[in-house]
Scaffold this active site. Sequence first.
Site, PDB file in Angstrom:
ATOM      1  N   SER A 139      12.046  -2.448  57.332  1.00  0.00           N
ATOM      2  CA  SER A 139      10.938  -2.236  58.256  1.00  0.00           C
ATOM      3  C   SER A 139      11.138  -3.209  59.415  1.00  0.00           C
ATOM      4  O   SER A 139      11.120  -4.424  59.223  1.00  0.00           O
ATOM      5  CB  SER A 139       9.625  -2.531  57.530  1.00  0.00           C
ATOM      6  N   LYS A 165      13.057   1.823  59.386  1.00  0.00           N
ATOM      7  CA  LYS A 165      11.683   2.141  59.807  1.00  0.00           C
ATOM      8  C   LYS A 165      11.350   1.232  60.964  1.00  0.00           C
ATOM      9  O   LYS A 165      11.628   0.027  60.906  1.00  0.00           O
ATOM     10  CB  LYS A 165      10.756   1.922  58.627  1.00  0.00           C
ATOM     11  N   LYS A 167       8.226  -0.059  63.540  1.00  0.00           N
ATOM     12  CA  LYS A 167       6.785  -0.094  63.754  1.00  0.00           C
ATOM     13  C   LYS A 167       6.513   0.432  65.152  1.00  0.00           C
ATOM     14  O   LYS A 167       7.241   0.085  66.107  1.00  0.00           O
ATOM     15  CB  LYS A 167       6.281  -1.536  63.636  1.00  0.00           C
ATOM     16  N   ASP A 192       6.247   3.771  61.609  1.00  0.00           N
ATOM     17  CA  ASP A 192       4.984   3.401  60.950  1.00  0.00           C
ATOM     18  C   ASP A 192       4.021   2.918  62.027  1.00  0.00           C
ATOM     19  O   ASP A 192       4.303   1.944  62.734  1.00  0.00           O
ATOM     20  CB  ASP A 192       5.232   2.286  59.922  1.00  0.00           C
ATOM     21  N   GLU A 217       4.466   7.349  59.382  1.00  0.00           N
ATOM     22  CA  GLU A 217       3.593   6.712  58.399  1.00  0.00           C
ATOM     23  C   GLU A 217       2.268   6.311  59.030  1.00  0.00           C
ATOM     24  O   GLU A 217       2.254   5.679  60.092  1.00  0.00           O
ATOM     25  CB  GLU A 217       4.330   5.490  57.829  1.00  0.00           C
ATOM     26  N   ASP A 242      -0.180   5.547  53.866  1.00  0.00           N
ATOM     27  CA  ASP A 242      -0.083   4.206  53.288  1.00  0.00           C
ATOM     28  C   ASP A 242      -1.512   3.688  53.111  1.00  0.00           C
ATOM     29  O   ASP A 242      -2.129   3.885  52.047  1.00  0.00           O
ATOM     30  CB  ASP A 242       0.764   3.324  54.233  1.00  0.00           C
ATOM     31  N   LYS A 266       2.144   1.030  47.119  1.00  0.00           N
ATOM     32  CA  LYS A 266       2.146  -0.436  47.071  1.00  0.00           C
ATOM     33  C   LYS A 266       1.192  -0.791  45.944  1.00  0.00           C
ATOM     34  O   LYS A 266      -0.003  -0.474  46.039  1.00  0.00           O
ATOM     35  CB  LYS A 266       1.604  -1.029  48.371  1.00  0.00           C
ATOM     36  N   GLY A 294       6.236  -2.344  51.262  1.00  0.00           N
ATOM     37  CA  GLY A 294       6.448  -3.785  51.202  1.00  0.00           C
ATOM     38  C   GLY A 294       5.315  -4.515  51.898  1.00  0.00           C
ATOM     39  O   GLY A 294       4.714  -3.989  52.836  1.00  0.00           O
TER      40      GLY A 294
HETATM   41  C1  NPQ Z   1       3.322  -1.472  56.051  1.00  0.00           C
HETATM   42  N1  NPQ Z   1       4.632  -3.566  55.624  1.00  0.00           N
HETATM   43  O1  NPQ Z   1       4.098  -0.710  55.525  1.00  0.00           O
HETATM   44  C2  NPQ Z   1       3.339  -2.982  55.840  1.00  0.00           C
HETATM   45  C3  NPQ Z   1       2.511  -3.610  56.840  1.00  0.00           C
HETATM   46  C4  NPQ Z   1       2.343  -5.077  56.754  1.00  0.00           C
HETATM   47  C5  NPQ Z   1       6.954  -4.207  55.597  1.00  0.00           C
HETATM   48  O2  NPQ Z   1       6.061  -2.751  57.146  1.00  0.00           O
HETATM   49  C6  NPQ Z   1       1.067  -9.807  55.928  1.00  0.00           C
HETATM   50  C7  NPQ Z   1       0.352  -9.048  55.028  1.00  0.00           C
HETATM   51  C8  NPQ Z   1       1.911  -9.207  56.780  1.00  0.00           C
HETATM   52  C9  NPQ Z   1       0.504  -7.692  55.021  1.00  0.00           C
HETATM   53  C10 NPQ Z   1       2.920  -7.194  57.644  1.00  0.00           C
HETATM   54  C11 NPQ Z   1       5.826  -3.435  56.205  1.00  0.00           C
HETATM   55  C12 NPQ Z   1       2.064  -7.825  56.763  1.00  0.00           C
HETATM   56  C13 NPQ Z   1       1.341  -7.065  55.886  1.00  0.00           C
HETATM   57  C14 NPQ Z   1       3.048  -5.835  57.614  1.00  0.00           C
HETATM   58  C15 NPQ Z   1       1.499  -5.689  55.881  1.00  0.00           C
HETATM   59  O3  NPQ Z   1       2.430  -0.986  56.710  1.00  0.00           O
HETATM   60 MG    MG Z   2       2.785   1.080  56.342  1.00  0.00          MG
END
Ligand code: NPQ
Ligand code: MG
Length: 373
Positions: A139, A165, A167, A192, A217, A242, A266, A294
């Site tokens: 990501s 992926k 953002k 995402d 996403e 998600d 998750k 994650g």
């Molecule tokens: C997601 N994660 O899929 C999350 C979003 C995310 C790896 O993209 C601290 C706590 C920081 C929660 C950063 C990824 C974070 C968090 C990103 C969640 O949407």
């Molecule tokens: Mg997400």
Amino acid sequence: MTVPVRIERLRLRLVRLPLVAFFETSFGRIYDRTFILVQVDGDGAEGLGECVADVDPYYSPETNVTAWHVMKDFLAPLVLGRSFAHPRDVFPAFARVRGHNMAKAAIEMAVWDFAARAENAPLSRLLGGTRREIASGVSIGIQNSLDELARKVEQELAAGYRRIKIKIKPGWDLRAVETVRSRFGAIPLMVDANAAYSLARADLLASLDGFDLMMIEQPLEYEDIRDHAILQRKIRTAICLDESIHTPRLAEEAIALGACRIINIKPGRLGGFDQSIRVHDVCASHGVPVWHGGMLESGIGRAHNIHLASLPNFTLPGDIAASRRYFVPDLIEPAIAVSPTGTIPVPEGPGIGVHVDWARVDAATVERYEMRA
Ligand code: NPQ
Ligand code: MG
């Protein structure tokens, strides 16, 4: 079969680790990660859990402070001194407490680890895992420039990751996707949005259809299942949910309404492994693939994720990447690494099957609390 586990003691630690590089999503940029570690023990064995709540309630309504409070004052008393015939009985024991899935998950997952260690079995075996290695994706957060984004993508492809992926948010979407597609061709690519759009932007989201993305996403707000169903009818790209999916029931509803074609699992968001397995099974019964999300976990939480991702319907590469992308050093030794072909082996030792470096955990701990039966 599992042996019953009795929880004699529950310990909480608040831990803070600097990130190797900042991570930016549609809700902001972070430079470090603060999370709660849960230790449960009794009768010679112990288990570990990592709470994925963050310092702020932006990804989810929970924070470290709410999770600490809810674990200490409400959840711990429901497990301390109790025997569980199977770790799947922990989530139902929390039924009086509404929501707070991340707090519930951290304790429930610690009990799963405890039960697996008590049986001297890898966690994946208790969970029903069927693979020896998982496919790893990355990501990539929002960057300062498109050139920097391209550099990051190049680096992760070279490392072997099976899918990229990126953002997105309004103002960092079409051109970012265009840049990656034009420079890297037909790589497995997805985006995402972390709920940064509304249905009013359906045309922009539809224009992503030209880029043959694996999925988009969580484009819309987390409570707007119906809007996602409307959007899914307007775009060709598969929607993956998600933030919206906190329960197996919501997974059923989203699938029935046509709000998504893929679901991100998750365990923190869903209240632990038992609820995650239920979502996994609901999706499997409808032919909906899942992948493991994650939350910037340390090696401890990352190890839990690897075991869960060994279940059969995790057919898409997830957001479980190498420790070195996030924490150097990690709290475990050796750190989690990815093979040149983008895979991570499922640990074979008892429980989560990784070695925790307690000196490092101690050095990163900023607060502790202990409770006994
Ligand atoms: C997601 N994660 O899929 C999350 C979003 C995310 C790896 O993209 C601290 C706590 C920081 C929660 C950063 C990824 C974070 C968090 C990103 C969640 O949407
Ligand atoms: Mg997400």
